[in-house]
Design a protein around this motif. Structure first.
Motif, PDB file in Angstrom:
ATOM      1  N   GLY A 195       0.772  -1.236   0.000  1.00  0.00           N
ATOM      2  CA  GLY A 195       0.000   0.000   0.000  1.00  0.00           C
ATOM      3  C   GLY A 195       0.796   1.273   0.000  1.00  0.00           C
ATOM      4  N   LEU A 196       1.970   1.278  -0.644  1.00  0.00           N
ATOM      5  CA  LEU A 196       2.798   2.479  -0.708  1.00  0.00           C
ATOM      6  C   LEU A 196       3.020   2.869  -2.167  1.00  0.00           C
ATOM      7  CD1 LEU A 196       5.578   1.629   1.922  1.00  0.00           C
ATOM      8  CD2 LEU A 196       3.509   2.983   2.289  1.00  0.00           C
ATOM      9  N   SER A 197       3.321   4.146  -2.394  1.00  0.00           N
ATOM     10  CA  SER A 197       3.685   4.574  -3.739  1.00  0.00           C
ATOM     11  C   SER A 197       5.083   4.050  -4.052  1.00  0.00           C
ATOM     12  CB  SER A 197       3.683   6.103  -3.830  1.00  0.00           C
ATOM     13  OG  SER A 197       4.760   6.647  -3.090  1.00  0.00           O
ATOM     14  N   PRO A 198       5.410   3.821  -5.326  1.00  0.00           N
ATOM     15  CA  PRO A 198       6.738   3.299  -5.670  1.00  0.00           C
ATOM     16  C   PRO A 198       7.887   4.165  -5.151  1.00  0.00           C
ATOM     17  CG  PRO A 198       5.271   3.065  -7.541  1.00  0.00           C
ATOM     18  CD  PRO A 198       4.522   3.872  -6.511  1.00  0.00           C
ATOM     19  N   GLY A 199       7.755   5.488  -5.251  1.00  0.00           N
ATOM     20  CA  GLY A 199       8.828   6.373  -4.801  1.00  0.00           C
ATOM     21  C   GLY A 199       9.038   6.305  -3.306  1.00  0.00           C
ATOM     22  N   TYR A 200       7.933   6.371  -2.549  1.00  0.00           N
ATOM     23  CA  TYR A 200       8.041   6.333  -1.087  1.00  0.00           C
ATOM     24  C   TYR A 200       8.525   4.957  -0.631  1.00  0.00           C
ATOM     25  CZ  TYR A 200       6.866   6.917   3.825  1.00  0.00           C
ATOM     26  OH  TYR A 200       6.940   6.999   5.188  1.00  0.00           O
ATOM     27  N   PHE A 201       8.040   3.909  -1.282  1.00  0.00           N
ATOM     28  CA  PHE A 201       8.489   2.561  -0.947  1.00  0.00           C
ATOM     29  C   PHE A 201       9.988   2.421  -1.166  1.00  0.00           C
ATOM     30  CE2 PHE A 201       9.631  -1.602  -2.793  1.00  0.00           C
ATOM     31  CZ  PHE A 201       9.519  -2.381  -1.649  1.00  0.00           C
ATOM     32  N   THR A 202      10.497   2.912  -2.298  1.00  0.00           N
ATOM     33  CA  THR A 202      11.925   2.789  -2.591  1.00  0.00           C
ATOM     34  C   THR A 202      12.760   3.486  -1.536  1.00  0.00           C
ATOM     35  OG1 THR A 202      11.554   2.595  -4.969  1.00  0.00           O
ATOM     36  CG2 THR A 202      13.729   3.338  -4.270  1.00  0.00           C
ATOM     37  N   ARG A 203      12.366   4.717  -1.142  1.00  0.00           N
ATOM     38  CA  ARG A 203      13.112   5.446  -0.109  1.00  0.00           C
ATOM     39  C   ARG A 203      13.057   4.712   1.223  1.00  0.00           C
ATOM     40  NH1 ARG A 203      10.308   9.655  -2.496  1.00  0.00           N
ATOM     41  NH2 ARG A 203       8.877   9.812  -0.713  1.00  0.00           N
ATOM     42  N   SER A 204      11.880   4.252   1.598  1.00  0.00           N
ATOM     43  CA  SER A 204      11.708   3.592   2.896  1.00  0.00           C
ATOM     44  C   SER A 204      12.438   2.255   2.947  1.00  0.00           C
ATOM     45  CB  SER A 204      10.216   3.385   3.186  1.00  0.00           C
ATOM     46  OG  SER A 204       9.534   4.615   3.212  1.00  0.00           O
ATOM     47  N   PHE A 205      12.302   1.489   1.885  1.00  0.00           N
ATOM     48  CA  PHE A 205      12.941   0.177   1.841  1.00  0.00           C
ATOM     49  C   PHE A 205      14.458   0.320   1.891  1.00  0.00           C
ATOM     50  CE2 PHE A 205      14.731  -3.540  -0.161  1.00  0.00           C
ATOM     51  CZ  PHE A 205      13.987  -4.582   0.352  1.00  0.00           C
ATOM     52  N   THR A 206      15.006   1.243   1.122  1.00  0.00           N
ATOM     53  CA  THR A 206      16.450   1.437   1.091  1.00  0.00           C
ATOM     54  C   THR A 206      16.975   1.848   2.465  1.00  0.00           C
ATOM     55  OG1 THR A 206      16.336   2.078  -1.242  1.00  0.00           O
ATOM     56  CG2 THR A 206      18.336   2.670  -0.042  1.00  0.00           C
ATOM     57  N   ALA A 207      16.235   2.702   3.170  1.00  0.00           N
ATOM     58  CA  ALA A 207      16.636   3.117   4.515  1.00  0.00           C
ATOM     59  C   ALA A 207      16.566   1.955   5.493  1.00  0.00           C
ATOM     60  CB  ALA A 207      15.746   4.259   4.998  1.00  0.00           C
ATOM     61  N   ALA A 208      15.587   1.064   5.306  1.00  0.00           N
ATOM     62  CA  ALA A 208      15.380  -0.037   6.245  1.00  0.00           C
ATOM     63  C   ALA A 208      16.318  -1.210   6.014  1.00  0.00           C
ATOM     64  CB  ALA A 208      13.930  -0.521   6.154  1.00  0.00           C
ATOM     65  N   VAL A 209      16.755  -1.403   4.762  1.00  0.00           N
ATOM     66  CA  VAL A 209      17.522  -2.596   4.403  1.00  0.00           C
ATOM     67  C   VAL A 209      18.958  -2.274   3.991  1.00  0.00           C
ATOM     68  CG1 VAL A 209      17.541  -4.622   2.872  1.00  0.00           C
ATOM     69  CG2 VAL A 209      15.389  -3.749   3.733  1.00  0.00           C
ATOM     70  N   GLY A 210      19.224  -1.031   3.648  1.00  0.00           N
ATOM     71  CA  GLY A 210      20.572  -0.665   3.236  1.00  0.00           C
ATOM     72  C   GLY A 210      20.876  -0.993   1.793  1.00  0.00           C
ATOM     73  N   ARG A 211      19.887  -1.456   1.042  1.00  0.00           N
ATOM     74  CA  ARG A 211      20.019  -1.759  -0.389  1.00  0.00           C
ATOM     75  C   ARG A 211      18.736  -1.306  -1.057  1.00  0.00           C
ATOM     76  NH1 ARG A 211      24.891  -4.058  -2.221  1.00  0.00           N
ATOM     77  NH2 ARG A 211      24.036  -5.924  -3.211  1.00  0.00           N
ATOM     78  N   SER A 212      18.822  -0.897  -2.311  1.00  0.00           N
ATOM     79  CA  SER A 212      17.618  -0.524  -3.040  1.00  0.00           C
ATOM     80  C   SER A 212      16.778  -1.773  -3.306  1.00  0.00           C
ATOM     81  CB  SER A 212      17.992   0.128  -4.378  1.00  0.00           C
ATOM     82  OG  SER A 212      18.508  -0.851  -5.278  1.00  0.00           O
ATOM     83  N   PRO A 213      15.481  -1.612  -3.586  1.00  0.00           N
ATOM     84  CA  PRO A 213      14.659  -2.794  -3.906  1.00  0.00           C
ATOM     85  C   PRO A 213      15.226  -3.603  -5.072  1.00  0.00           C
ATOM     86  CG  PRO A 213      13.246  -0.911  -3.504  1.00  0.00           C
ATOM     87  CD  PRO A 213      14.655  -0.388  -3.522  1.00  0.00           C
ATOM     88  N   GLN A 214      15.717  -2.922  -6.105  1.00  0.00           N
ATOM     89  CA  GLN A 214      16.281  -3.634  -7.253  1.00  0.00           C
ATOM     90  C   GLN A 214      17.503  -4.463  -6.844  1.00  0.00           C
ATOM     91  OE1 GLN A 214      15.583  -0.370  -7.112  1.00  0.00           O
ATOM     92  NE2 GLN A 214      14.661   0.360  -9.029  1.00  0.00           N
ATOM     93  N   GLN A 215      18.396  -3.858  -6.058  1.00  0.00           N
ATOM     94  CA  GLN A 215      19.566  -4.592  -5.581  1.00  0.00           C
ATOM     95  C   GLN A 215      19.154  -5.782  -4.724  1.00  0.00           C
ATOM     96  OE1 GLN A 215      21.503  -1.206  -3.661  1.00  0.00           O
ATOM     97  NE2 GLN A 215      23.257  -1.470  -5.030  1.00  0.00           N
TER      98      GLN A 215
END
Length: 278
Positions: A195-215
């Motif tokens: 339930g997140l927008s792609p841009g917000y998800f990418t920023r949040s995920f990268t901050a939480a995991v230390g890698r971008s979603p694609q990586q």
């Protein structure tokens, strides 16, 4: 370390002494371990893991650890941990840890992007059995420990961008990636699933995991491919397609880029190679 049982690990840990550091790279697989470290231990989990553990206590608790997370165990702390699946894990100990973290308290599940980068580089070195550069490994281990020491001042604070990536959402993302690993899963689909927008998800995920979603998707594909290479005799082309790579050549390019080795290095026939780095 004593009491280790790891029947699903097809090869032993890779070990290297570099300067003041004792470095171990533990492969993915079921394990049961109990030990009391003589020096502070810094750990880094490359894969999501879950199981049961206990620290300085007989009370065992279930745990669930995210990928790319740091952990710290003080010297003299009794440890028990077991998992049915485990995950690739980096352990750093020795005088180098004591110098930076002598009075540290135990922590786990910390994400630091600079530590993530250093850990992935150190893994590349450790996988090159007999060819690892001790000076480079020493520098990378020191960087990870320095980041762990700085994280001690955060008192468990979660970066604001990462707060929406709750445990439930991370499990949903991991389950979706594992279920769709052989298909063309997109960042938009992952974002929509929680339930997140792609841009917000990418920023949040990268901050939480230390890698971008694609990586991260590629990391999970490589982990699946390595497991298949160790457990089956299927052709490399079939394994590549099962893991979502466009071709054998595409998979080989990602192995070389991210692990520094071709897929053939991880095939079953290489299990009996010496696991010491030097």
């Amino acid at each position: 370390m004593v009491g280790v049982k790891n029947p699903r690990r097809k090869y032993g840990p890779r070990r290297l002494h570099a300067g003041q550091w004792s470095i171990e790279l533990l492969p993915q697989g079921a394990y049961e371990v109990s030990f009391t470290p003589g020096s502070c231990v810094v750990g880094f989990a490359f894969d999501p893991q879950k199981g049961t553990h206990a620290f300085a206590s007989d009370k065992r608790r279930n745990f669930e650890t995210g990928a790319n997370t740091l952990a710290l165990i003080p010297a003299g702390c009794d440890v028990f941990s077991c998992s049915d699946s485990g995950g690739e894990y980096l352990r750093l100990s020795g005088a180098g840890a004591e110098g930076r973290l002598a009075n540290a308290r135990r922590f786990s599940d910390r994400v630091d992007r600079r530590a993530v980068s250093a850990a992935y580089s150190l893994r590349r070195q450790m996988l090159r059995a007999g060819q690892a550069d001790p000076l480079e490994c020493e520098a990378l281990a020191s960087e990870i420990a320095t980041r762990a020491a700085q994280d001690l001042d955060k008192a468990g604070a979660i970066p604001s961008d990462a707060r929406c990536m709750t445990g439930f959402r991370m499990r949903r993302i991991n389950d979706l990636i594992e279920d769709r690993i052989g298909s063309g899963l997109t960042v938009s689909e992952l974002a929509d699933a929680i339930g997140l927008s792609p841009g917000y998800f990418t920023r949040s995920f990268t901050a939480a995991v230390g890698r971008s979603p694609q990586q991260y998707i590629i990391d999970r594909r490589l982990a699946r491919a390595r497991a298949l290479l160790a457990d089956s005799t299927e052709p490399l082309t079939a394994i590549a397609i099962k893991c979502g790579f466009a071709s054998h050549a595409h998979m080989t390019a990602q192995f070389q880029k991210r692990l520094g080795l071709p897929p053939s290095h991880f095939e079953r026939r290489r299990w009996n190679q010496n696991a010491d780095c030097r």
